[in-house]
Scaffold this active site. Structure first.
Site, PDB file in Angstrom:
ATOM      1  N   PRO A  64       0.819  -1.216   0.000  1.00 13.76           N
ATOM      2  CA  PRO A  64       0.000   0.000   0.000  1.00 13.76           C
ATOM      3  C   PRO A  64       0.855   1.270   0.000  1.00 13.76           C
ATOM      4  CG  PRO A  64      -0.915  -1.611   1.519  1.00 13.76           C
ATOM      5  CD  PRO A  64       0.377  -2.193   1.028  1.00 13.76           C
ATOM      6  N   GLY A  70       4.777   1.660  -3.949  1.00 14.39           N
ATOM      7  CA  GLY A  70       4.374   1.373  -5.330  1.00 14.39           C
ATOM      8  C   GLY A  70       5.559   1.600  -6.238  1.00 14.39           C
ATOM      9  N   GLN A 111     -11.832   4.471 -33.101  1.00 14.08           N
ATOM     10  CA  GLN A 111     -12.280   5.632 -33.888  1.00 14.08           C
ATOM     11  C   GLN A 111     -12.647   5.216 -35.315  1.00 14.08           C
ATOM     12  OE1 GLN A 111     -12.622   8.355 -32.156  1.00 14.08           O
ATOM     13  NE2 GLN A 111     -13.461   9.564 -33.848  1.00 14.08           N
ATOM     14  N   GLY A 158     -19.181   3.847 -33.564  1.00 15.96           N
ATOM     15  CA  GLY A 158     -20.068   3.262 -32.545  1.00 15.96           C
ATOM     16  C   GLY A 158     -19.832   1.776 -32.362  1.00 15.96           C
ATOM     17  N   GLU A 205       4.271  -3.344 -13.658  1.00 16.78           N
ATOM     18  CA  GLU A 205       5.723  -3.584 -13.770  1.00 16.78           C
ATOM     19  C   GLU A 205       6.478  -2.275 -14.002  1.00 16.78           C
ATOM     20  OE1 GLU A 205       7.356  -7.106 -15.375  1.00 16.78           O
ATOM     21  OE2 GLU A 205       5.443  -8.160 -15.361  1.00 16.78           O
ATOM     22  N   THR A 240       5.394   2.135 -13.930  1.00 16.58           N
ATOM     23  CA  THR A 240       4.633   3.077 -14.764  1.00 16.58           C
ATOM     24  C   THR A 240       5.512   3.632 -15.889  1.00 16.58           C
ATOM     25  OG1 THR A 240       5.341   4.890 -13.364  1.00 16.58           O
ATOM     26  CG2 THR A 240       3.251   3.818 -12.763  1.00 16.58           C
TER      27      THR A 240
HETATM   28  N1  COS Z   1      19.460  -4.340 -11.759  1.00 10.80           N
HETATM   29  C1  COS Z   1      20.377  -4.500 -10.762  1.00 10.80           C
HETATM   30  N2  COS Z   1      20.530  -3.605  -9.758  1.00 10.80           N
HETATM   31  C2  COS Z   1      19.728  -2.528  -9.769  1.00 10.80           C
HETATM   32  C3  COS Z   1      18.768  -2.305 -10.779  1.00 10.80           C
HETATM   33  C4  COS Z   1      18.668  -3.256 -11.798  1.00 10.80           C
HETATM   34  N3  COS Z   1      17.769  -3.114 -12.798  1.00 10.80           N
HETATM   35  N4  COS Z   1      18.114  -1.150 -10.526  1.00 10.80           N
HETATM   36  C5  COS Z   1      18.655  -0.649  -9.405  1.00 10.80           C
HETATM   37  N5  COS Z   1      19.625  -1.489  -8.968  1.00 10.80           N
HETATM   38  C6  COS Z   1      20.491  -1.306  -7.777  1.00 10.80           C
HETATM   39  C7  COS Z   1      21.234   0.022  -7.849  1.00 10.80           C
HETATM   40  O1  COS Z   1      22.446  -0.111  -8.575  1.00 10.80           O
HETATM   41  C8  COS Z   1      21.474   0.312  -6.391  1.00 10.80           C
HETATM   42  O2  COS Z   1      22.578  -0.467  -5.952  1.00 10.80           O
HETATM   43  P1  COS Z   1      23.701   0.156  -4.950  1.00 10.80           P
HETATM   44  O3  COS Z   1      22.947   0.508  -3.698  1.00 10.80           O
HETATM   45  O4  COS Z   1      24.668  -0.986  -4.765  1.00 10.80           O
HETATM   46  O5  COS Z   1      24.255   1.348  -5.630  1.00 10.80           O
HETATM   47  C9  COS Z   1      20.222  -0.232  -5.716  1.00 10.80           C
HETATM   48  O6  COS Z   1      19.687  -1.227  -6.608  1.00 10.80           O
HETATM   49  C10 COS Z   1      19.176   0.814  -5.469  1.00 10.80           C
HETATM   50  O7  COS Z   1      18.869   1.385  -6.723  1.00 10.80           O
HETATM   51  P2  COS Z   1      18.274   2.840  -6.897  1.00 10.80           P
HETATM   52  O8  COS Z   1      19.023   3.801  -6.017  1.00 10.80           O
HETATM   53  O9  COS Z   1      18.221   3.151  -8.348  1.00 10.80           O
HETATM   54  O10 COS Z   1      16.805   2.645  -6.281  1.00 10.80           O
HETATM   55  P3  COS Z   1      15.571   3.608  -6.255  1.00 10.80           P
HETATM   56  O11 COS Z   1      14.954   3.521  -4.909  1.00 10.80           O
HETATM   57  O12 COS Z   1      15.939   4.951  -6.800  1.00 10.80           O
HETATM   58  O13 COS Z   1      14.537   2.871  -7.248  1.00 10.80           O
HETATM   59  C11 COS Z   1      13.491   2.396  -9.354  1.00 10.80           C
HETATM   60  C12 COS Z   1      14.789   2.622  -8.564  1.00 10.80           C
HETATM   61  C13 COS Z   1      12.634   3.632  -9.397  1.00 10.80           C
HETATM   62  C14 COS Z   1      13.965   2.068 -10.766  1.00 10.80           C
HETATM   63  C15 COS Z   1      12.707   1.211  -8.732  1.00 10.80           C
HETATM   64  O14 COS Z   1      12.204   1.529  -7.466  1.00 10.80           O
HETATM   65  C16 COS Z   1      11.558   0.755  -9.596  1.00 10.80           C
HETATM   66  O15 COS Z   1      11.756   0.082 -10.611  1.00 10.80           O
HETATM   67  N6  COS Z   1      10.326   1.132  -9.207  1.00 10.80           N
HETATM   68  C17 COS Z   1       9.128   0.633  -9.907  1.00 10.80           C
HETATM   69  C18 COS Z   1       8.670  -0.626  -9.258  1.00 10.80           C
HETATM   70  C19 COS Z   1       7.796  -1.423 -10.145  1.00 10.80           C
HETATM   71  O16 COS Z   1       8.080  -1.635 -11.315  1.00 10.80           O
HETATM   72  N7  COS Z   1       6.713  -1.900  -9.582  1.00 10.80           N
HETATM   73  C20 COS Z   1       5.807  -2.744 -10.287  1.00 10.80           C
HETATM   74  C21 COS Z   1       5.501  -3.923  -9.455  1.00 10.80           C
HETATM   75  S1  COS Z   1       5.668  -5.406 -10.281  1.00 10.80           S
HETATM   76  S2  COS Z   1       3.889  -5.888 -10.694  1.00 10.80           S
END
Ligand code: COS
Length: 394
Positions: A138, A141, A347, A351, A374, A376
């Site tokens: 919750p 996300g 479109q 209809g 997966e 946005t």
């Molecule tokens: N593969 C391997 N490592 C990864 C990675 C990837 N694709 N993406 C990030 N990392 C690593 C980073 O290198 C970082 O490592 P270090 O701490 O060793 O430097 C760590 O993970 C944290 O990464 P980051 O700082 O980029 O994390 P954020 O909190 O900024 O989040 C996003 C990154 C926004 C990309 C991530 O939270 C995300 O993908 N959010 C969307 C979630 C999603 O898709 N939800 C859908 C649910 S599935 S139905």
């Protein structure tokens, strides 16, 4: 259904014989079995148990996994084609396979121990049971590292408490792979650990079953974990390493959401094209009007480029490359193309396109999820931009 094969980009770059073969097989199965059920299951929000059982028999629930572990022994490109062709007639069926394969099963295939593979992967890859994935909460996300679900060590077990939302296949899955916070002193992604949890473990409660705009027959479930005891041998990877494993899982999973978008877009063109060729207004076929030809051309261009982006990302994965950048591009582009393309189909059909008599209104509702699930579109742009910046940083 009249096929619009000119849009399939044949011969396709990256395709080998088995890709054409599986495409043909799934096209036949989709047309004969999946398509006739699609409207009814959507209308009744009825999970497609029968179709899942038939897909298991055809090996469609374990396409990219090796035969050694019960899979079909093909590759990620073949799996991408399967999701595309299923989505072409039914979004629900496609997301059920996609969530099971790339989210519910692939993490164990990629990161599991031999014991975890023996115990779970064999059943998942063979389709004996469905898999689910629990990342979103919750309060976590897009900020997936803000996981609040906790896992506290107790001897050689962990006690898990928390809530995961929007778990596709959550009701019917045999396992759900989740993220938890195992180190309360580390905030953000660093303190996150992944576990394989059997749905039958004591303390897992079924929460809300989502009532959604689209993909209405797909099972989207809240799962509540109350003092669920999970053995340490079910920990997926090292303590604190769960976030990265989930991100790598999503790098590949996003390709299948791109494929689903692509299939929905192609499905809309499949319906709108013969319609435009047959329907007459003002004494001529509506497809002869320039305004509709512009729409048709835009649809074809979008589908073509989305297809190449998805197949390219899948081919990269099959060659062992990271799909962080290419997977985000494929998902972002294909999902936006799907919305434009299906909007154009509606479109063109006026209809009739808006009516439930034709499947394009369902495709429109289903496709919206692809811009959200997966990650946005905003998150995909963030992933792409970060890769770009990293490529020029010293
Ligand atoms: N593969 C391997 N490592 C990864 C990675 C990837 N694709 N993406 C990030 N990392 C690593 C980073 O290198 C970082 O490592 P270090 O701490 O060793 O430097 C760590 O993970 C944290 O990464 P980051 O700082 O980029 O994390 P954020 O909190 O900024 O989040 C996003 C990154 C926004 C990309 C991530 O939270 C995300 O993908 N959010 C969307 C979630 C999603 O898709 N939800 C859908 C649910 S599935 S139905």
């Amino acid at each position: 259904m009249i096929r619009a094969d000119i849009t399939q980009a044949d011969p396709v770059p990256f395709f080998e014989d088995h890709h054409y073969e599986i495409r043909e097989m799934v096209q036949r199965f989709a047309a004969e079995v999946v398509a006739p059920r699609a409207a009814k299951i959507d209308e009744n929000k009825e999970f497609p148990h029968e179709t899942v059982a038939e897909m298991r028999e055809l090996g469609l629930l374990g396409v990219p996994f090796s035969e050694e572990w019960g899979g079909t022994g093909l590759d990620y490109l073949a799996y991408t084609i399967v999701v595309e062709e299923l989505a072409r007639v039914c979004g629900t069926t496609a997301i059920t396979v996609a969530a099971h394969t790339s989210l519910g099963t692939n993490p164990i295939y990629a990161f599991g121990t031999d014991r975890q593979k023996e115990k779970y992967l064999r059943k998942l890859a063979s389709g004996e049971m469905l898999g689910a994935f629990g990342l979103t909460e919750p309060g976590a996300g897009s900020d997936a590292g803000a996981t609040k679900t906790t896992a506290v060590k107790d001897g050689d077990e962990w006690i898990i408490n928390g809530t995961k939302v929007y778990c596709t296949n959550g009701t019917h899955a045999g396992t759900v792979i989740i993220t938890t916070r195992t180190n309360p002193d580390v905030q953000g992604p660093g303190g996150v650990t992944a576990f394989i949890v059997e749905r039958g473990f004591d303390g897992i409660k079924l929460g809300t079953l989502e009532d959604k705009l689209g993909l209405r027959a797909s099972d989207t479930r809240e799962l509540v974990f109350e003092n669920v005891r999970v053995p340490d041998e079910n920990r997926l990877g090292e303590e604190g390493g769960g976030f990265k494993k989930f991100m790598q899982t999503l790098d590949a999973g996003r390709i299948s959401i791109g494929a689903m978008s692509l299939g929905l877009a192609q499905g809309a063109l499949d319906v709108a094209l013969p319609y435009a060729n047959e329907r007459k207004q003002f004494g001529q076929r509506i497809g002869e009007f320039g305004a509709l030809q512009e729409r048709m051309a835009d649809m074809a261009v979008g589908i073509h480029t989305a297809r190449l982006a998805c197949y390219h990302a899948a081919a990269l994965k099959d060659r062992g490359h990271s799909t962080n950048f290419a997977g985000a591009i494929a998902k972002l582009h294909a999902s936006e193309i799907a919305m434009h393309t299906i909007d154009n189909a509606i479109q063109i059909m006026g209809g009739n396109g808006y009516s439930r008599e034709y499947p394009v209104e369902r495709m429109f509702r289903d496709a919206k999820l692809c811009e959200i699930g997966e990650g946005t579109s905003e998150i995909q742009r963030m992933v792409i931009a970060r890769s770009l910046l990293k490529s020029v940083s010293i």
